[in-house]
Structures are given as C-alpha cells and as structure tokens.
Scaffold this active site. Sequence first.
Site, PDB file in Angstrom:
ATOM      1  N   ARG A   1      28.091 125.618 -51.184  1.00 28.47           N
ATOM      2  CA  ARG A   1      28.277 126.409 -49.961  1.00 28.47           C
ATOM      3  C   ARG A   1      28.818 125.496 -48.864  1.00 28.47           C
ATOM      4  NH1 ARG A   1      25.522 127.472 -45.317  1.00 28.47           N
ATOM      5  NH2 ARG A   1      25.605 129.604 -44.535  1.00 28.47           N
TER       6      ARG A   1
ATOM      7  N   LYS B   1      25.927 118.712 -42.530  1.00 28.32           N
ATOM      8  CA  LYS B   1      24.547 118.631 -42.032  1.00 28.32           C
ATOM      9  C   LYS B   1      24.200 117.236 -41.514  1.00 28.32           C
ATOM     10  CE  LYS B   1      22.813 122.782 -44.163  1.00 28.32           C
ATOM     11  NZ  LYS B   1      22.102 123.436 -45.240  1.00 28.32           N
TER      12      LYS B   1
HETATM   13  N1  HH2 Z   1      22.312 126.339 -44.940  1.00 28.61           N
HETATM   14  C1  HH2 Z   1      22.484 127.026 -43.793  1.00 28.61           C
HETATM   15  C2  HH2 Z   1      22.463 128.428 -43.802  1.00 28.61           C
HETATM   16  N2  HH2 Z   1      22.320 129.120 -44.942  1.00 28.61           N
HETATM   17  N3  HH2 Z   1      22.012 129.144 -47.283  1.00 28.61           N
HETATM   18  C3  HH2 Z   1      21.856 128.482 -48.444  1.00 28.61           C
HETATM   19  N4  HH2 Z   1      21.709 129.157 -49.584  1.00 28.61           N
HETATM   20  N5  HH2 Z   1      21.852 127.106 -48.501  1.00 28.61           N
HETATM   21  C4  HH2 Z   1      21.983 126.346 -47.370  1.00 28.61           C
HETATM   22  O1  HH2 Z   1      21.920 125.096 -47.461  1.00 28.61           O
HETATM   23  C5  HH2 Z   1      22.158 127.022 -46.122  1.00 28.61           C
HETATM   24  C6  HH2 Z   1      22.156 128.453 -46.118  1.00 28.61           C
HETATM   25  C7  HH2 Z   1      22.684 126.285 -42.515  1.00 28.61           C
HETATM   26  O2  HH2 Z   1      24.003 125.927 -42.322  1.00 28.61           O
HETATM   27  P1  HH2 Z   1      25.097 126.763 -41.509  1.00 28.61           P
HETATM   28  O3  HH2 Z   1      25.236 128.143 -42.003  1.00 28.61           O
HETATM   29  O4  HH2 Z   1      26.351 125.967 -41.512  1.00 28.61           O
HETATM   30  O5  HH2 Z   1      24.565 126.741 -40.009  1.00 28.61           O
HETATM   31  P2  HH2 Z   1      23.742 127.775 -39.121  1.00 28.61           P
HETATM   32  O6  HH2 Z   1      22.470 128.092 -39.812  1.00 28.61           O
HETATM   33  O7  HH2 Z   1      23.529 127.020 -37.825  1.00 28.61           O
HETATM   34  O8  HH2 Z   1      24.572 129.000 -38.942  1.00 28.61           O
END
Ligand code: HH2
Length: 387
Positions: A367, A333
């Site tokens: 995660r 992030k």
């Molecule tokens: N962060 C993202 C998405 N889902 N769920 C939980 N529980 N905690 C988090 O910190 C979290 C989440 C965002 O990251 P990412 O999935 O890598 O990216 P994107 O939303 O662009 O798919």
Amino acid sequence: MRCTALAGAAPAALAEALVARGVDSVRAEALAAGGAQVTVLLEPLGEVLQLALVRAASAAGVDCHTGEGWAVLAGTRARLGGLARPSGGAGVPESLSDALGRFLAGGQERPSAWRTARRLLPLTAPCVVGILNVTPDSFSDGGSHFLPEDAVRAALGMREAGAGVLDVGGESTRPGASSPDAAEELRRVIPVVERLVRDVGLPVGVDTRRSAVARRALAAGAEIVNDVSGLTHDPAMAPLVAESGAGVVVMHMRGTPATMDAEARYDDVAADVAAELAQRRDRALAAGIAREAIVLDPGLGFAKRVEHNLALINRLETIVALGHPVMVGPSRKRFLGAVTGREVGERDAATAAACVAARLRGAQLFRVHDVARTGEALAVAEAVLGS
Ligand code: HH2
C-alpha cells in the site's frame, strides 16, 4: 540444517515416518493423530541445539520430540512462528530460528488470489495498492485528492503505473489525529468511490473503521474494506463484511490513532503482532467471513516504534505463516524518516526499499502513495527471485 514438512501426510504415514526415526510407536501415533497445523522435522541437529530447542518449544507451547540428531516440532503456525525469531527472545539459536522462519514463509504455498465482493484478484505477482486519501489532514497527501475529479486524475495515473487496487480513505489515522464524524467521512468518501468505480475500472477498497461508511462504499461499488482497527472498532463491521462478501484487510493496531503511541510495548514484536492478528483473524472467521477474503497487515507505524517497524518487516514470516496474503503499508512513514533523515515528501525511495524487503520476506500487497516507483522496485525483486 534442513526443515522438512511432515504435516499433510496421512496420520498412518506420518506415524511410520516418525517410528522410522526412532520415536516409539505410541508417541508417534499420538503425534500423528494430534492434527497439528504444522509438523516439521529438523535435522541434522547437535545436542546443544536440541537442548535449546526443547526449552524454547516448551515455553512457546509447541510440541517437541527429539531423537538421535533430529527434532520434530508440532503446533499451530502462530506458535511455531514465535520460535522463528532472532536469537535472544525465545532462546532459539539463530541458525535454527532462521531455518524455521524460511521454512514457514517459503515452504508453504502463498495464496494465489484474494476474494473480493466482485472478483478473485490474482496475487501471483506483487499487487501495488494506490493510496487515495480524501482528507484535509493526512500526514503526507492531505488535501491533494479532495475533489472527485482530482482523485480520478490521480487514480488514472496510478492505474497507468501498474496499481492493482485503489484504497480510498476519508479519515487520517496518523498518530494523534482526531476523527471526523460519520457524516463528514461519508461526504468525503462516497462521491470519490462512485467516480473511481465508474471511470477507472480498478478494484476499489475503502479505508474506514465505520460500518456505515463501508456499507455505503460497498453499495457504491467498492469491493474491499480496509479496517485499520482489525474489525475491533465497530461491532457491525465484521457481519457487514461477511454478508457483503467483501475482501477485508485486517490490520494490527493497539488502542486508537489518538492513543496508540503509548501502547508500543512488546516482548517480541513479530511474535506478539502475529498472535494478536491471529486472534482478530479467528474472530473474523467466526463472524462468517470467508478465509479467502482475508488479508493480514502488521500495521507499520500503528502502535510501533522505529525498531518495531523494522523488526516486523525483517520477521514478517511470522505473519505470512498464518496462511493469508500479507499487505504492508510503509509509505512515507516516520520510521523511514528515522532511518534516512528524509522529510515526509522525500521518502518514496525509502518506501520502495521497505516494500522490496517485505517482498523478500513474503508480503504480497504493498500500500503506497508512489505506485510507479514501488512497482519498478518490485519488478526488479521479482526478476531476481525468478532468475
Ligand atoms: N496506514 C495508514 C492508513 N491505512 N491501512 C493498511 N491496511 N495498512 C497501513 O499501513 C495503513 C492503512 C496510514 O497512512 P496514510 O493513509 O498515508 O495516512 P493517514 O492515515 O494520515 O491518512
């Protein structure tokens, strides 16, 4: 300065312990009968510290009783967590807030398992949750696991690297992202969930804010719902989780992915996020979701500035103190880029470091995209902590 738990004792024994410390018997009995979630004795305590504590406790809505060289605090975990923050915020001297924070995080037994729709997932060791984004536009891995075969290949690699759970998402929630419609989200997610359940054998979670997507994913064998809106986006989500028996990640966010950056304003981010998460947890319980099914997540990067993300990891005990397993999702992030100067594709070492820091503050689920690297870093943390 020591913190000793007094709660858990029978009211009569608790009253006796307080009377032995010089609390008059009427006050002692009232305190013991109050049924506070946490009652903690702090001693030895000088007059200056006592005075600061009395003021801060009254502002935080925590009962505080003092005597010769000691104080007893009684209140909910969330309110006591509000006192466990760095000096300044609540006016609690650092030596005291630190001791209280350590007590709240470490003094309690951490949950040893997570109830999902299909099993009791052990949490006695850190659980690494592998991210599989089946989106064209996720901020770090958009497009790379779009086909079911590619997702299965990536998931098998994650299993080999020690992942305990797979988290499949069909909507990018990066700041400012626009949302696909439900049909598109279903088209992306369901074939991948089906294949992962069939071919990989790890528990599968679905990262969605829509009950229609969660319902189909659960029917396809998913057992966890990861809702970044903390069950606030879709009113049908909490009843679905309750009725299906799914595990649920209740994450903290304000606003929506499109608007959240403007809502990153906090008096004290750790206390504010813990209080807002406690409310969402209470609503989940009221909807009939089992306590053991709920994992809490501070939502790193969601309506948080760089300093908020760092402070949340550092003061994670305020959330751990709510009594649920805590998940963190720092993976790649922006705040890690701000600290290291690294581009998004070069933040896996920073991610592993953030996970270790969170582990030391009581997190149990991590995660991440790079399961192997974070798993290795957490194994070292475990070895150190267990030595
Ligand atoms: N962060 C993202 C998405 N889902 N769920 C939980 N529980 N905690 C988090 O910190 C979290 C989440 C965002 O990251 P990412 O999935 O890598 O990216 P994107 O939303 O662009 O798919």
